[in-house]
Design an enzyme around this catalytic site. Structure first.
Site, PDB file in Angstrom:
ATOM      1  N   ARG A 152      -6.197  88.875 -12.868  1.00  0.00           N
ATOM      2  CA  ARG A 152      -7.630  88.655 -13.322  1.00  0.00           C
ATOM      3  C   ARG A 152      -7.828  87.263 -13.254  1.00  0.00           C
ATOM      4  O   ARG A 152      -6.954  86.454 -13.445  1.00  0.00           O
ATOM      5  CB  ARG A 152      -7.583  89.296 -14.643  1.00  0.00           C
ATOM      6  CG  ARG A 152      -8.045  90.617 -14.790  1.00  0.00           C
ATOM      7  CD  ARG A 152      -7.489  91.247 -16.124  1.00  0.00           C
ATOM      8  NE  ARG A 152      -8.255  90.524 -17.262  1.00  0.00           N
ATOM      9  CZ  ARG A 152      -8.274  91.085 -18.396  1.00  0.00           C
ATOM     10  NH1 ARG A 152      -7.745  92.286 -18.639  1.00  0.00           N
ATOM     11  NH2 ARG A 152      -8.962  90.255 -19.373  1.00  0.00           N
ATOM     12  N   ARG A 188      -9.003  82.025 -23.815  1.00  0.00           N
ATOM     13  CA  ARG A 188      -8.943  83.337 -24.707  1.00  0.00           C
ATOM     14  C   ARG A 188      -8.262  83.255 -25.800  1.00  0.00           C
ATOM     15  O   ARG A 188      -8.805  83.873 -26.912  1.00  0.00           O
ATOM     16  CB  ARG A 188      -8.766  84.533 -23.686  1.00  0.00           C
ATOM     17  CG  ARG A 188      -9.547  84.388 -22.388  1.00  0.00           C
ATOM     18  CD  ARG A 188      -9.083  85.259 -21.294  1.00  0.00           C
ATOM     19  NE  ARG A 188      -8.919  86.384 -21.802  1.00  0.00           N
ATOM     20  CZ  ARG A 188      -8.027  87.371 -21.257  1.00  0.00           C
ATOM     21  NH1 ARG A 188      -7.063  86.801 -19.986  1.00  0.00           N
ATOM     22  NH2 ARG A 188      -8.117  88.696 -21.545  1.00  0.00           N
ATOM     23  N   ARG A 238     -14.950  92.073 -31.793  1.00  0.00           N
ATOM     24  CA  ARG A 238     -14.209  90.928 -31.664  1.00  0.00           C
ATOM     25  C   ARG A 238     -14.833  89.638 -32.580  1.00  0.00           C
ATOM     26  O   ARG A 238     -14.125  88.459 -32.550  1.00  0.00           O
ATOM     27  CB  ARG A 238     -14.291  90.543 -30.187  1.00  0.00           C
ATOM     28  CG  ARG A 238     -12.886  90.479 -29.416  1.00  0.00           C
ATOM     29  CD  ARG A 238     -13.635  90.150 -28.024  1.00  0.00           C
ATOM     30  NE  ARG A 238     -12.419  89.895 -27.025  1.00  0.00           N
ATOM     31  CZ  ARG A 238     -11.541  90.823 -26.204  1.00  0.00           C
ATOM     32  NH1 ARG A 238     -12.177  91.944 -26.053  1.00  0.00           N
ATOM     33  NH2 ARG A 238     -10.730  90.210 -25.381  1.00  0.00           N
ATOM     34  N   ARG A 261       0.530  88.645 -15.814  1.00  0.00           N
ATOM     35  CA  ARG A 261       0.141  90.131 -15.895  1.00  0.00           C
ATOM     36  C   ARG A 261      -0.442  90.212 -14.378  1.00  0.00           C
ATOM     37  O   ARG A 261      -1.078  89.220 -13.716  1.00  0.00           O
ATOM     38  CB  ARG A 261      -1.200  90.334 -16.611  1.00  0.00           C
ATOM     39  CG  ARG A 261      -1.812  91.714 -16.474  1.00  0.00           C
ATOM     40  CD  ARG A 261      -2.551  92.014 -17.716  1.00  0.00           C
ATOM     41  NE  ARG A 261      -3.494  91.326 -18.097  1.00  0.00           N
ATOM     42  CZ  ARG A 261      -4.032  91.308 -19.467  1.00  0.00           C
ATOM     43  NH1 ARG A 261      -4.055  92.223 -20.187  1.00  0.00           N
ATOM     44  NH2 ARG A 261      -5.265  90.325 -19.486  1.00  0.00           N
ATOM     45  N   LYS A 269      -2.920  95.954 -26.475  1.00  0.00           N
ATOM     46  CA  LYS A 269      -3.961  97.023 -26.859  1.00  0.00           C
ATOM     47  C   LYS A 269      -4.250  98.189 -26.131  1.00  0.00           C
ATOM     48  O   LYS A 269      -4.445  99.492 -26.308  1.00  0.00           O
ATOM     49  CB  LYS A 269      -5.252  96.208 -27.579  1.00  0.00           C
ATOM     50  CG  LYS A 269      -5.045  95.275 -28.388  1.00  0.00           C
ATOM     51  CD  LYS A 269      -6.373  94.758 -28.892  1.00  0.00           C
ATOM     52  CE  LYS A 269      -7.365  94.054 -27.811  1.00  0.00           C
ATOM     53  NZ  LYS A 269      -6.677  92.825 -27.218  1.00  0.00           N
TER      54      LYS A 269
HETATM   55  P1  AMP Z   1     -10.469  92.089 -22.392  1.00  0.00           P
HETATM   56  O1  AMP Z   1     -10.042  92.825 -21.184  1.00  0.00           O
HETATM   57  O2  AMP Z   1     -10.652  92.671 -23.635  1.00  0.00           O
HETATM   58  O3  AMP Z   1      -9.291  90.837 -22.627  1.00  0.00           O
HETATM   59  O4  AMP Z   1     -11.878  91.410 -22.265  1.00  0.00           O
HETATM   60  C1  AMP Z   1     -12.152  90.663 -20.981  1.00  0.00           C
HETATM   61  C2  AMP Z   1     -13.356  89.741 -21.446  1.00  0.00           C
HETATM   62  O5  AMP Z   1     -14.702  90.420 -21.446  1.00  0.00           O
HETATM   63  C3  AMP Z   1     -13.341  88.730 -22.550  1.00  0.00           C
HETATM   64  O6  AMP Z   1     -12.660  87.668 -22.455  1.00  0.00           O
HETATM   65  C4  AMP Z   1     -14.925  88.508 -22.808  1.00  0.00           C
HETATM   66  O7  AMP Z   1     -15.222  87.697 -22.104  1.00  0.00           O
HETATM   67  C5  AMP Z   1     -15.292  89.980 -22.751  1.00  0.00           C
HETATM   68  N1  AMP Z   1     -15.277  90.846 -23.762  1.00  0.00           N
HETATM   69  C6  AMP Z   1     -14.540  92.070 -23.921  1.00  0.00           C
HETATM   70  N2  AMP Z   1     -14.930  92.352 -25.196  1.00  0.00           N
HETATM   71  C7  AMP Z   1     -15.978  91.741 -25.993  1.00  0.00           C
HETATM   72  C8  AMP Z   1     -16.351  91.645 -26.939  1.00  0.00           C
HETATM   73  N3  AMP Z   1     -16.148  92.569 -27.915  1.00  0.00           N
HETATM   74  N4  AMP Z   1     -17.330  90.752 -27.356  1.00  0.00           N
HETATM   75  C9  AMP Z   1     -17.573  89.629 -26.462  1.00  0.00           C
HETATM   76  N5  AMP Z   1     -16.748  89.771 -25.373  1.00  0.00           N
HETATM   77  C10 AMP Z   1     -16.099  90.738 -24.834  1.00  0.00           C
END
Ligand code: AMP
Length: 243
Positions: free
Chosen positions: A186, A197, A113, A153, A34
């Site tokens: 990360r 996740r 999400r 990654r 994404k």
């Molecule tokens: P991402 O980089 O999008 O994979 O997000 C990393 C982390 O940020 C996720 O595993 C969540 O802990 C938090 N996070 C990101 N977006 C959301 C969301 N819309 N709702 C809740 N937690 C989020």
């Protein structure tokens, strides 16, 4: 990362023109690409990418915010691969959407999400009298490939370039091709957390996909194809949904 840098692995594509792209949601599991696709849309259509994951990571970098009890709680939740509370993420998105660069449209990546986040977003956009409704594109990738993408990654802490040790490795061992900085990983891309996740995604985000599918402003693209093909499919889908 410099705002106008094209993501690694993506070349210039012939872009369908969309004068007012409006609000675009990129849905898909962690590792579906994404962020990569959102960056291309941002460049091609001159609209901002709003990634809630990036906003949260930015918040963590701020020494004052990260030392606060809320900051510590966010770090713990993210490092465990869990979701941050709806209230917190929604407040963050609300602030970001107020900035004037969102007027012609934006790409939301990583939000909504959960179903409550999706319902909240619909209400917000309804209140703002948006000229264009939201359109959602789901980027679909198999579980095995998602896991490989997440655990492989690596990122450059200096320029933000993203690599993958399996599919897009740096030329020299573990340093960035651009600036020679040692690459990092990360914390939430470790295998056990990545699995968590993906599990959370399956449980909580599937209803979000169903929500937008039911609204009829939804398309699905195959995220396993080469980056440029996915870009083309995403753009075509958005143009179709907007026509
Ligand atoms: P991402 O980089 O999008 O994979 O997000 C990393 C982390 O940020 C996720 O595993 C969540 O802990 C938090 N996070 C990101 N977006 C959301 C969301 N819309 N709702 C809740 N937690 C989020």
């Amino acid at each position: 990362m410099p705002v106008m840098e094209r993501p690694a692995g993506s070349e210039a594509v012939t872009t369908p023109i969309l004068t007012t792209p409006g609000p675009i949601l990129l849905l898909g599991a962690p590792g579906a690409g994404k962020g990569t696709q959102a960056k291309v849309l941002m460049m091609e259509w001159s609209i901002p990418q709003i990634s809630t994951g990036d906003l949260l990571r930015e918040m963590r970098k701020d020494p004052v915010k990260s030392a606060s009890p809320l900051g510590r709680q966010i770090r713990q939740v993210m490092d465990a691969g869990q979701l941050v509370s709806n209230d917190l993420v929604q407040a963050m998105v609300l602030e970001r959407l107020k900035l004037p660069d969102t007027r012609r449209g934006y790409v939301l990546d990583g939000f909504p999400r959960t179903l409550p986040q999706a319902v909240w977003l619909d209400q917000q956009l309804g209140r703002q009298n948006q000229a264009l409704p939201v359109v959602a594109v789901n980027v679909q990738v198999s579980y095995t490939n998602l896991l490989r993408r997440l655990t492989g990654r690596r990122n450059c802490p200096t320029c933000g370039r993203i690599y993958n040790i399996y599919s897009n490795p740096p030329q020299n061992d573990t340093v960035c091709d651009v600036d020679g900085t040692a690459l990092g990983q990360r914390a939430d891309d470790s295998e056990s957390i990545a699995c968590e996740r993906l599990r959370m995604h399956e449980a909580l985000t599937a209803p979000v996909v169903a929500h937008y599918r039911d609204l009829g402003r939804f398309a699905e693209v195959d995220g396993e194809r080469p980056v440029d093909d996915v870009t083309r499919a995403v753009m075509d889908a958005i143009v179709r949904l907007r026509s």
